[in-house]
Every structure is written in C-alpha cells, then in structure tokens.
Design an enzyme around this catalytic site. Structure first.
Site, PDB file in Angstrom:
ATOM      1  N   ARG A   1      20.050  32.091  42.111  1.00 48.18           N
ATOM      2  CA  ARG A   1      19.674  32.286  40.709  1.00 48.18           C
ATOM      3  C   ARG A   1      20.016  31.095  39.825  1.00 48.18           C
ATOM      4  O   ARG A   1      19.724  31.109  38.637  1.00 48.18           O
ATOM      5  CB  ARG A   1      20.351  33.545  40.175  1.00 48.18           C
ATOM      6  CG  ARG A   1      20.027  34.779  41.015  1.00 48.18           C
ATOM      7  CD  ARG A   1      20.490  36.044  40.361  1.00 48.18           C
ATOM      8  NE  ARG A   1      20.275  37.198  41.229  1.00 48.18           N
ATOM      9  CZ  ARG A   1      20.352  38.458  40.833  1.00 48.18           C
ATOM     10  NH1 ARG A   1      20.655  38.730  39.583  1.00 48.18           N
ATOM     11  NH2 ARG A   1      20.140  39.448  41.678  1.00 48.18           N
TER      12      ARG A   1
ATOM     13  N   PRO B   1      31.142  37.329  42.449  1.00 50.42           N
ATOM     14  CA  PRO B   1      32.358  37.312  43.272  1.00 50.42           C
ATOM     15  C   PRO B   1      33.612  37.392  42.404  1.00 50.42           C
ATOM     16  O   PRO B   1      33.711  36.721  41.379  1.00 50.42           O
ATOM     17  CB  PRO B   1      32.255  35.957  43.984  1.00 50.42           C
ATOM     18  CG  PRO B   1      30.797  35.667  44.022  1.00 50.42           C
ATOM     19  CD  PRO B   1      30.257  36.214  42.742  1.00 50.42           C
ATOM     20  N   GLU B   2      34.544  38.242  42.823  1.00 48.86           N
ATOM     21  CA  GLU B   2      35.801  38.405  42.085  1.00 48.86           C
ATOM     22  C   GLU B   2      36.917  37.712  42.855  1.00 48.86           C
ATOM     23  O   GLU B   2      36.666  37.007  43.843  1.00 48.86           O
ATOM     24  CB  GLU B   2      36.077  39.896  41.882  1.00 48.86           C
ATOM     25  CG  GLU B   2      34.955  40.599  41.119  1.00 48.86           C
ATOM     26  CD  GLU B   2      35.161  42.098  40.966  1.00 48.86           C
ATOM     27  OE1 GLU B   2      36.311  42.533  40.787  1.00 48.86           O
ATOM     28  OE2 GLU B   2      34.162  42.844  41.032  1.00 48.86           O
TER      29      GLU B   2
ATOM     30  N   ARG C   1      45.450  48.279  21.473  1.00 49.59           N
ATOM     31  CA  ARG C   1      44.036  48.027  21.792  1.00 49.59           C
ATOM     32  C   ARG C   1      43.340  49.358  22.028  1.00 49.59           C
ATOM     33  O   ARG C   1      43.670  50.096  22.954  1.00 49.59           O
ATOM     34  CB  ARG C   1      43.904  47.123  23.024  1.00 49.59           C
ATOM     35  CG  ARG C   1      44.488  45.737  22.787  1.00 49.59           C
ATOM     36  CD  ARG C   1      44.083  44.750  23.853  1.00 49.59           C
ATOM     37  NE  ARG C   1      42.652  44.452  23.819  1.00 49.59           N
ATOM     38  CZ  ARG C   1      42.089  43.461  24.516  1.00 49.59           C
ATOM     39  NH1 ARG C   1      42.838  42.704  25.300  1.00 49.59           N
ATOM     40  NH2 ARG C   1      40.801  43.239  24.447  1.00 49.59           N
TER      41      ARG C   1
END
Length: 276
Positions: free
Chosen positions: A111, A2-3, A155
């Site tokens: 899980r 879930p975000e 980056r």
C-alpha cells in the site's frame, strides 16, 4: 498494522542476517516511501555504511549505522522486510539495500504507506515527533501500576483509546489492546479514570503477558497476510487470540457470544459477560 510483537520478531530475525554487513548499493523504487531526507541524500548517505546494530522502539525498527546515523523504518499498515538473494525479486518492493554478502534487505509495502527515515539522533524530535514523544512499552520494567494509574488519572476517554495512545503504551495497537482488556476483564469502552487500582494492576499484568506471548509466538498474521516474517512465513499468535476477529463466536471462557463495537473507527472485540 504490525504492533510491538510483530516488529520485535522482525528485528530479531533480521538482526542476524544484516548486522556487520556493509550497504553497497541503494535502490529506491518509490520515492514517496523515503520520509527523510531527500531521495538523493538518502542514497548517497547509506552507501558504504555498515549496519552495526538493530533496535526497536514501539512500532519503529531502528538500524544503527557505522557513521552514527539511524535508519528508521515504520512498517505502518502492511509493510514488511525481507532478506533475499541479490538477484531475487520481491513483489511490491519499495526500497532495496544491497549488502556486502550478496544479499539484499528489501522493504516490501503493497500500500506504500510505510516510511523509511535516515537521520541523526538529534533530528528525531523534529522529523519523527511520534518517536520522540513515545511512552513506556508494556514490557519495560517501569511500566507498572503506578505508571499506568498516573496515565489514566482524570482521563474520561475510553480505556481502549488510552491503550492505543503511543504516548502511554508504546507499541500497543488494536489486536493486543483487545486481548489484554479481555484477559483483565475490562470493557474497552470503560472510562479510563473509572478503573480501580486492582483493575489497573490486572491490566498491567495482562498487557505484559499478551505482548510477551505475541513475541513468543512470532506475532499475529491475519487472513489478509499483512504481516509476514522476513522469510515470508506467517506468525502464529492468531491461533491464540481469544476475542479478536471472533465476533458472534462463543467465548472460550464463559460461552457467551463475543461482541464487536467501533471505538475510534476501529473494531473492538470483547465478551460482555467476562468483561465489566
């Protein structure tokens, strides 16, 4: 996992059911789900506390308790919360908090990868370093082109990897990063420092839009059903996805075939024609 939109949806649904309720009993069905402190201290410290307020930071759910401590829940890959009758039973129930109104807040985790923590704000930096080092969320007013440009400067890693870095984009994961990159017209494997200022501005807008839309449509529930709302229902944003899980299908914008590549052992979906 879930975000931000999924966790925020859960927070909003849970808040009205548990705020102001006292925790009258604690049952730990699986001890390794308690990340901190010990199970015995976890049980004893929670009993008699009132849930004063709910909050969220990135992908972490936070319950503010009447003694000043924080109950922090990290749903991880497949965890979700349910509020059920005290006599009810939930499959894969790992933690049960019995509440003063005759209901129970249960942490369901098939899980057993999710974790719960009970700690003071001063312990966060030591116990939950990921939470203490979190960057801005895309929906934060301070998350603007200036902020993201500063994070991307020098980056050379792929832009998708930077978006998944919680120290940069708190709460963003695989689904919403792919969808935002598509909406911004940026390939997921572009070097982060190769984005122009205009592209960064477009990406900021796309991130804000896709996160807000995810919240509006109650999050994303894929076919495996890993994310569910507290009442057991499914989110609806999966019906709005433009690239995720659509490999081999026609792009809804240009009709080119959606492609999939692996970035950091995760599938990334994109349109080779719309994204550059």
């Amino acid at each position: 996992m879930p975000e931000l939109p999924e966790v925020e949806t859960v927070r909003r649904r849970i808040a009205r059911l548990v705020t102001g309720k006292m925790i009258t009993g604690v049952r730990v069905r699986r001890s390794d789900v308690v990340g901190y402190p010990t199970v015995s201290k976890f049980r004893s410290a929670l009993r008699g506390r009132v849930i004063v307020q709910t909050g969220r930071r990135g992908k972490y759910l936070i319950f503010y308790l009447s003694d000043g401590r924080l109950l922090v829940i990290h749903l991880r890959l497949s965890g979700h919360l349910r509020v059920i009758a005290m006599t009810g039973v939930a499959r894969y129930e790992r933690i049960r908090l019995e509440l003063s109104n005759g209901t129970a807040l249960v942490f369901v985790e098939p899980r057993a990868l999710g974790r719960v923590y009970l700690l003071t704000s001063g312990e966060i930096g030591r116990v939950l370093k990921g939470l203490s080092r979190m960057g801005l969320e895309p929906i934060d007013p301070g998350f603007d082109a200036e902020y993201l440009s500063r994070m991307l400067k020098q980056r050379r890693v792929m832009i998708k990897s930077v978006l998944l870095d919680q120290r940069v984009c708190a709460g963003v994961g695989n689904i919403y990063s792919d969808e935002a990159l598509f909406r911004a017209g940026i390939l997921p494997n572009r070097p982060a420092n190769s984005l122009s200022r205009d592209e960064v501005e477009g990406l900021v807008r796309a991130l804000k839009t896709v996160i807000r839309d995810g919240i509006r449509w109650l999050g994303t529930t894929m076919s495996d059903g890993r994310y569910l709302l507290p009442d057991g229902s499914r989110g609806k944003f999966q019906e709005k996805l433009l690239v995720v899980n659509r490999a081999g299908q026609a792009c809804q914008v240009c009709q080119h075939q959606i492609a999939r590549i692996k970035i950091g052992n995760r599938s990334s979906y994109f349109c080779p024609k719309c994204q550059h």
